[in-house]
Motif scaffolding. Structure first.
Motif, PDB file in Angstrom:
ATOM      1  N   GLU A 176       0.832  -1.202   0.000  1.00 51.68           N
ATOM      2  CA  GLU A 176       0.000   0.000   0.000  1.00 51.68           C
ATOM      3  C   GLU A 176       0.870   1.258   0.000  1.00 51.68           C
ATOM      4  O   GLU A 176       0.518   2.267  -0.616  1.00 51.68           O
ATOM      5  N   TYR A 177       2.014   1.175   0.666  1.00 56.56           N
ATOM      6  CA  TYR A 177       2.924   2.325   0.732  1.00 56.56           C
ATOM      7  C   TYR A 177       3.424   2.726  -0.652  1.00 56.56           C
ATOM      8  O   TYR A 177       3.595   3.911  -0.938  1.00 56.56           O
ATOM      9  N   ARG A 179       1.864   2.167  -3.491  1.00 60.42           N
ATOM     10  CA  ARG A 179       0.792   2.314  -4.480  1.00 60.42           C
ATOM     11  C   ARG A 179       0.850   3.685  -5.155  1.00 60.42           C
ATOM     12  O   ARG A 179       0.698   3.802  -6.370  1.00 60.42           O
ATOM     13  N   TYR A 239       0.529   0.174  -9.421  1.00 56.48           N
ATOM     14  CA  TYR A 239       1.379   0.709  -8.362  1.00 56.48           C
ATOM     15  C   TYR A 239       2.461   1.605  -8.963  1.00 56.48           C
ATOM     16  O   TYR A 239       3.070   1.268  -9.984  1.00 56.48           O
TER      17      TYR A 239
END
Length: 326
Positions: A176-177, A179, A239
Motif C-alpha cells: 500500500e505504501y 501504491r 502501483y
C-alpha cells in the motif's frame, strides 16, 4: 566498459565503499548491542578514500555507494559525496542510510552530487520499528523518505530485511505504501553472519515465498538488465513503486554479481562473505601508487570465487553487516 572482469566473465562497475563501521542504531539482525568497535581503530582518511575512488574509476567503475555502519555519522560525509561526484568516470553516487539525518539534509546532499539513496526501514509500524532497530525515530525516517522524493533523486529505495514472526506479515502495508509513491521496496532475505546463527535460525524466511505471494497478486517479474544487480524486480500496473527481492540463497544468485567492496579499514572484499580481505592501505598513502593499486585490484579479482558458501553455513569473517558495508 570496465576492466574489472573476473575469470567467470562477470564485470564489476559498482563499488560499495564503507567510510565508517559506526552506527547509531541497534538493529537486532546486525548490531543488537549497538556499535562496540575498537575506538582506537583508524578508518580510511578522506585522501585515502579519494585514492580508492580514483583507482576504481580508472578501471571502469561508474557507480560508488558510500556505506557504513551509518555513513552520515562521519563528519566528512558531505565532502566525500562531492569527491565521489567529481571523480572522472563516476556517473552515479549513492548511499545507504538509516535515515535519521535524511529529512534535514536530503536536498543538500542531492545538490552535492548524491543521485541515489537507499533507506533502511524494516517496519511501517512505529512500535515494531523500535523493537527491531532499538530506536524510536520512525517518523523521522518516514519524513526523510518524503524529503528524498521531494528532492528528486534519480532513485529512492527502501531496504527491508525480511524476518519471520517479526515483519514478514507486513507485506500488505508495504504494498500500500508504494501504491502512490515512486519508491522501490527491496525485501532482503535475512543472511547468516558470524554473530547471528541463532537469530538466523529463528527468523529466516525464504524470499521465494514472498515472490509467490506477489505473483498471485498480479505482480510481474521484470527482465534483468545488463547492469542490474542481484535483485529480482517485480512491477504491477496499479502501483507507482516496485518490489525487489534479494535472495542470496536462491539458485544462481551470484551469477549477476557486479559489485566489489572496500571496508572502512582499507581492505578489498571480493564477496560479502569472504574469509579475509585484501590489504589496500599500504598503497593509499600517496597518489604515486595509483598504478600499483590498480594492478593489485585487477590481480585479486582473478581470485574471486564463482559463488558464496552460505548454503554450507560458511559466513567468512563477517561478524555483522556493519563491519563491511552490507
Amino acid at each position: 566498459m570496465t576492466n574489472l572482469q573476473d575469470r567467470y566473465g562477470r564485470r564489476f562497475e559498482y563499488l560499495r565503499l564503507s567510510i565508517t563501521d559506526v552506527c547509531n542504531f541497534k538493529c537486532q539482525y546486525c548490531l543488537p548491542d549497538g556499535y562496540l568497535g575498537d575506538k582506537h581503530q583508524h578508518f580510511l582518511s578522506v585522501d585515502e578514500l579519494r585514492r580508492v575512488m580514483h583507482a576504481f574509476a580508472a578501471l571502469g567503475t561508474s557507480k560508488i555507494r558510500l556505506t557504513g555502519g551509518e555513513p552520515s555519522v562521519r563528519k566528512e560525509f558531505e565532502q566525500l559525496i562531492e569527491i565521489a561526484a567529481n571523480t572522472p568516470g563516476i556517473s552515479t553516487v549513492a548511499t545507504t542510510t538509516n535515515g535519521y539525518r535524511l529529512a534535514a539534509n536530503a536536498h543538500k546532499w542531492r545538490q552535492l552530487g548524491l543521485s541515489q539513496i537507499n533507506v533502511s526501514l524494516d517496519s511501517l509500524d512505529p512500535e515494531l520499528f523500535r523493537r527491531i532497530t532499538g530506536n524510536g525515530r520512525h517518523q523521522k525516517v518516514l519524513d526523510g523518505i518524503e524529503a528524498a522524493l521531494d528532492a528528486e533523486y534519480r532513485k529512492v529505495k527502501i531496504n527491508v530485511v525480511l524476518m519471520k514472526d517479526l515483519n514478514h506479515q507486513q507485506l500488505p502495508a508495504f504494498l500500500e505504501y508504494v501504491r502512490q509513491r515512486p519508491v522501490d521496496i527491496r525485501f532482503i532475505e535475512l543472511m547468516q553472519t558470524g554473530l547471528g546463527k541463532d537469530y538466523f535460525d529463528a527468523h529466516h524466511i525464504s524470499g521465494e515465498s514472498i515472490k509467490q505471494q506477489l505473483v498471485a497478486l498480479g505482480w510481474q517479474v521484470q527482465p534483468r538488465g545488463p547492469q542490474d544487480g542481484p535483485a529480482l524486480m517485480l512491477r504491477h500496473p496499479d502501483y507507482a513503486g516496485g518490489i525487489g527481492l534479494i535472495m542470496p540463497y536462491s539458485k544462481d544468485f551470484c551469477a549477476s554479481c557486479n559489485r566489489l567492496r572496500v571496508s572502512a579499514l582499507g581492505k578489498l572484499h571480493l564477496c560479502l562473505f569472504t574469509e579475509c580481505g585484501v590489504e589496500l592501505r599500504d598503497l593509499l598513502g600517496n597518489d604515486q601508487h595509483q598504478e600499483m593499486l590498480q594492478q593489485r585490484l585487477l590481480a585479486q579479482l582473478q581470485q574471486k570465487d564463482a559463488t558464496h558458501q552460505l548454503h554450507q553455513g560458511l559466513t567468512g569473517v563477517t561478524q555483522h553487516l556493519a563491519s563491511i558495508g552490507g
